[in-house]
Design a protein around this motif. Sequence first.
Motif, PDB file in Angstrom:
ATOM      1  N   ASN A  69       0.823  -1.214   0.000  1.00 29.25           N
ATOM      2  CA  ASN A  69       0.000   0.000   0.000  1.00 29.25           C
ATOM      3  C   ASN A  69       0.855   1.261   0.000  1.00 29.25           C
ATOM      4  OD1 ASN A  69      -2.537  -1.103  -0.172  1.00 29.25           O
ATOM      5  ND2 ASN A  69      -2.838  -1.235   2.036  1.00 29.25           N
ATOM      6  N   LYS A  70       1.924   1.233   0.756  1.00 29.05           N
ATOM      7  CA  LYS A  70       2.813   2.394   0.788  1.00 29.05           C
ATOM      8  C   LYS A  70       3.413   2.663  -0.593  1.00 29.05           C
ATOM      9  CE  LYS A  70       4.118   2.150   5.679  1.00 29.05           C
ATOM     10  NZ  LYS A  70       5.220   1.905   6.652  1.00 29.05           N
ATOM     11  N   THR A  71       3.782   1.598  -1.277  1.00 28.93           N
ATOM     12  CA  THR A  71       4.355   1.745  -2.620  1.00 28.93           C
ATOM     13  C   THR A  71       3.302   2.268  -3.600  1.00 28.93           C
ATOM     14  OG1 THR A  71       5.871  -0.100  -2.192  1.00 28.93           O
ATOM     15  CG2 THR A  71       5.510   0.527  -4.492  1.00 28.93           C
ATOM     16  N   CYS A  72       2.076   1.706  -3.508  1.00 31.29           N
ATOM     17  CA  CYS A  72       0.991   2.151  -4.395  1.00 31.29           C
ATOM     18  C   CYS A  72       0.666   3.624  -4.160  1.00 31.29           C
ATOM     19  CB  CYS A  72      -0.255   1.297  -4.169  1.00 31.29           C
ATOM     20  SG  CYS A  72      -0.115  -0.382  -4.800  1.00 31.29           S
ATOM     21  N   ASN A  73       0.590   4.004  -2.897  1.00 28.97           N
ATOM     22  CA  ASN A  73       0.295   5.403  -2.578  1.00 28.97           C
ATOM     23  C   ASN A  73       1.390   6.332  -3.089  1.00 28.97           C
ATOM     24  OD1 ASN A  73      -2.246   5.468  -1.276  1.00 28.97           O
ATOM     25  ND2 ASN A  73      -1.354   4.627   0.589  1.00 28.97           N
ATOM     26  N   PHE A  74       2.639   5.905  -2.946  1.00 30.94           N
ATOM     27  CA  PHE A  74       3.769   6.719  -3.410  1.00 30.94           C
ATOM     28  C   PHE A  74       3.694   6.922  -4.921  1.00 30.94           C
ATOM     29  CE2 PHE A  74       8.075   6.999  -5.145  1.00 30.94           C
ATOM     30  CZ  PHE A  74       8.544   8.129  -4.479  1.00 30.94           C
ATOM     31  N   ILE A  75       3.444   5.838  -5.646  1.00 31.26           N
ATOM     32  CA  ILE A  75       3.375   5.920  -7.115  1.00 31.26           C
ATOM     33  C   ILE A  75       2.194   6.786  -7.558  1.00 31.26           C
ATOM     34  CG2 ILE A  75       2.987   4.578  -9.222  1.00 31.26           C
ATOM     35  CD1 ILE A  75       4.476   2.254  -7.844  1.00 31.26           C
ATOM     36  N   LEU A  76       1.023   6.580  -6.940  1.00 29.28           N
ATOM     37  CA  LEU A  76      -0.166   7.355  -7.303  1.00 29.28           C
ATOM     38  C   LEU A  76       0.032   8.848  -7.051  1.00 29.28           C
ATOM     39  CD1 LEU A  76      -3.042   5.033  -6.017  1.00 29.28           C
ATOM     40  CD2 LEU A  76      -2.668   5.757  -8.383  1.00 29.28           C
ATOM     41  N   ARG A  77       0.595   9.178  -5.916  1.00 28.18           N
ATOM     42  CA  ARG A  77       0.827  10.597  -5.598  1.00 28.18           C
ATOM     43  C   ARG A  77       1.823  11.232  -6.561  1.00 28.18           C
ATOM     44  NH1 ARG A  77      -1.157  12.451  -0.826  1.00 28.18           N
ATOM     45  NH2 ARG A  77      -2.013  10.917   0.619  1.00 28.18           N
ATOM     46  N   LYS A  78       2.840  10.482  -6.924  1.00 25.85           N
ATOM     47  CA  LYS A  78       3.862  11.005  -7.824  1.00 25.85           C
ATOM     48  C   LYS A  78       3.321  11.205  -9.242  1.00 25.85           C
ATOM     49  CE  LYS A  78       7.902  11.608  -5.760  1.00 25.85           C
ATOM     50  NZ  LYS A  78       8.652  12.884  -5.880  1.00 25.85           N
ATOM     51  N   THR A  79       2.546  10.232  -9.695  1.00 29.14           N
ATOM     52  CA  THR A  79       2.068  10.262 -11.081  1.00 29.14           C
ATOM     53  C   THR A  79       0.827  11.137 -11.275  1.00 29.14           C
ATOM     54  OG1 THR A  79       0.800   8.227 -10.688  1.00 29.14           O
ATOM     55  CG2 THR A  79       3.014   7.998 -11.614  1.00 29.14           C
ATOM     56  N   THR A  80       0.128  11.460 -10.183  1.00 30.46           N
ATOM     57  CA  THR A  80      -1.093  12.280 -10.306  1.00 30.46           C
ATOM     58  C   THR A  80      -0.948  13.626  -9.585  1.00 30.46           C
ATOM     59  OG1 THR A  80      -2.136  11.329  -8.323  1.00 30.46           O
ATOM     60  CG2 THR A  80      -2.510  10.199 -10.409  1.00 30.46           C
ATOM     61  N   ARG A  81       0.285  13.987  -9.266  1.00 33.72           N
ATOM     62  CA  ARG A  81       0.559  15.258  -8.568  1.00 33.72           C
ATOM     63  C   ARG A  81      -0.238  15.376  -7.275  1.00 33.72           C
ATOM     64  NH1 ARG A  81       0.777  19.702 -13.554  1.00 33.72           N
ATOM     65  NH2 ARG A  81       2.411  18.633 -14.749  1.00 33.72           N
TER      66      ARG A  81
END
Length: 256
Positions: A69-81
């Motif tokens: 979940n931490k990895t998914c959240n990190f990627i989502l935040r990075k890719t969607t600003r």
Amino acid sequence: MKFMVVTHSMSLTGAPKVAIDIANYFSESSEVLLVCVNSEHKDNFRSKLKNACKIYSIPNALITSNIINKTCNFILRKTTRKIFNVKTMWFSFLLKNLQPDIILFNTFYHTDLQNFAQGKNIPTIRYIHENTGFLKNLTASEINILNSSSLNIGCAPSVVKDARELGIKIDQTFYPATTDNLLDHTASSKQVTKKSRNKILTVGSDGFRKGFGYAVDISKSLTGYEYSWYGDITDQMEQNSIKCQGLVDSVPFYKY
């Protein structure tokens, strides 16, 4: 009409009980969707709701603190600003499928979810139960989101006062956070006496967050009244003018 109620908990404590009453009331005339942004809930929470109310709670797998979940959240935040995270993705998917006509947030939490609702032009209402101890943690951007609601209402005069001091646009009329069952019990109680009119009662745990300071000021001003507080007062606060009754299984409302 589809009426969605978003709450932060499915326990049988104060604010969630109000969510139950709101859901049951609107289920008489609307399709009610009760959404909990917490996967845990009491087994008997469902039994308090009328059958017409539908419950949706976020899957535990999406909010469990783990490396995935931490990895998914990190990627989502990075890719969607920082627009999306796992929780907001789930809520956005829920809105797309359920298509509610109006949403009531039964807490000041989850302003990020409100953004998605307003992005879809869904009217939002905020019912705020919390005092300064909670509200002071809001950021300027979160307050702006609250102020973009169709309506913000508070459960007590102290909530209205604190919200306004923090720049939250809130209706000046407060709507007491109580339940129909409690009102019915109090109104029908034969044990209420004329003497009990000289008593004031507040229920709430964590005095700083629940406005204990206001209670102290009121009790000093209204010296002809006996002021009692039910709930766990953990803060080191002045209690001389208030009878602190601590935690109890059942509050004896009939005495007041």
